[in-house]
Enzyme design. Structure first.
Site, short mmCIF file in Angstrom:
data_model
loop_
_atom_site.label_atom_id
_atom_site.label_comp_id
_atom_site.label_asym_id
_atom_site.label_seq_id
_atom_site.Cartn_x
_atom_site.Cartn_y
_atom_site.Cartn_z
N HIS A 163 0.81 -1.21 0.00
CA HIS A 163 0.00 0.00 0.00
C HIS A 163 0.84 1.27 0.00
O HIS A 163 1.88 1.36 0.67
CB HIS A 163 -0.94 0.01 1.21
CG HIS A 163 -0.22 -0.10 2.52
ND1 HIS A 163 0.25 1.00 3.21
CD2 HIS A 163 0.13 -1.17 3.27
CE1 HIS A 163 0.84 0.61 4.33
NE2 HIS A 163 0.78 -0.71 4.39
N ASP A 164 0.41 2.23 -0.80
CA ASP A 164 0.96 3.58 -0.82
C ASP A 164 2.38 3.67 -1.39
O ASP A 164 3.05 4.69 -1.23
CB ASP A 164 0.92 4.22 0.57
CG ASP A 164 -0.47 4.17 1.18
OD1 ASP A 164 -1.38 4.78 0.60
OD2 ASP A 164 -0.66 3.50 2.23
N GLY A 180 5.04 -1.09 2.73
CA GLY A 180 4.21 0.08 2.53
C GLY A 180 4.99 1.38 2.49
O GLY A 180 6.03 1.52 3.12
#
Length: 264
Positions: free
Chosen positions: A121-122, A139
């Site tokens: 994520h991200d 992440g």
């Protein structure tokens, strides 16, 4: 019209542009958008708010746009955005972002992503990168343009990898890798600069000399990071052709988290 194999399950709300190909047994959810010329292989899963640009090649068993593996994620409307002309090989997994990280996981253009690569994520990955088999990002990792990650490279969350940097096979990154640096080891250490890669990308002798001088300032003269930045900024006078390269390094070093630091 898009060419969809009869065994594929494509939600009617999904937006597939002209010339998209979808292979057997692939699943595409209602919020997925796919640009023209993209080819999606067999047994792939594209879910969530996922956008793919033009002329991507997605190989079998790839999973794109599923929820992140962050326990804080609570179903917020986050995204995965993939640019144009990327090659994503078998069993790669790229997740949507989280609210805490800005909500978007992003892969740029013209990237070569080998089998089993992972974008958590991200993460934000630039253009023209190469991820060898099993390169894994936790992440919030950022990867600059033209970076190369060797096979089984593992990157800790929030680490940044600068443009034109390179990691060796099985590198374990707990700290930022500045632009142009080649890193190796567990944990990774800076070994040299990516001179051969720069030459292949058209860097002339003057720009290479500036990169060598930056490496010396950061790693060979016993300077603090602040002192190294000052030394690097002064290189523009002697190497005006490398002004953009100097600015790239200066800006990267200015964003280093003091608690994380850079590979040494």
């Amino acid at each position: 019209m898009a060419r969809i194999h009869p065994t594929a399950l494509v939600d009617p709300k999904a937006e597939l542009d002209d010339d998209v190909e979808v292979g057997p047994y692939t699943l595409i959810g209602p919020q997925v958008r796919v640009g023209a010329g993209t080819r999606i292989g067999a047994h792939c899963v594209l879910e969530g708010r996922t956008t793919l640009g033009r002329d991507n090649r997605i190989y079998p068993f790839v999973s794109l746009g599923l929820p992140s593996q962050d326990k804080k994620y609570a179903g917020e409307p986050c995204e995965l955005v993939i640019g144009d002309r990327n090659t994503i090989r078998e069993y790669s997994t790229y997740h949507i972002g989280t609210v805490q990280g800005g909500g978007v996981t992003r892969l740029g253009n013209d990237n070569w992503m080998m089998a089993y690569t992972h974008l958590a994520h991200d993460c934000v990955v630039g253009n023209h990168t190469i991820f060898a088999n099993n390169a894994q990002l936790a992440g919030h990792v950022q990867v600059g343009d033209w970076a190369i990650l060797g096979g089984f490279t593992v990157v800790h969350q929030f680490v940044r990898i600068g443009a034109h940097a390179m990691t060796a096979m099985c590198a374990l990154l707990f700290a930022d890798v500045p632009p142009f640096v080649m890193a190796q080891g567990q944990p990774a250490q800076a070994r040299t600069m990516n001179y051969e890669g720069l030459r292949r990308r058209g860097f002339g002798p003057q720009r290479i000399a500036a990169v060598k001088a930056m490496h010396k300032a950061i790693y060979r003269e016993g300077l603090t990071l602040e002192q190294a930045v000052a030394r690097i900024e002064a290189l523009v006078d002697a190497h005006p052709e490398a002004a953009a390269d100097v600015a790239l390094m200066r800006d990267f070093l200015a964003g280093v988290d003091p608690q994380r630091g850079i590979v040494r």
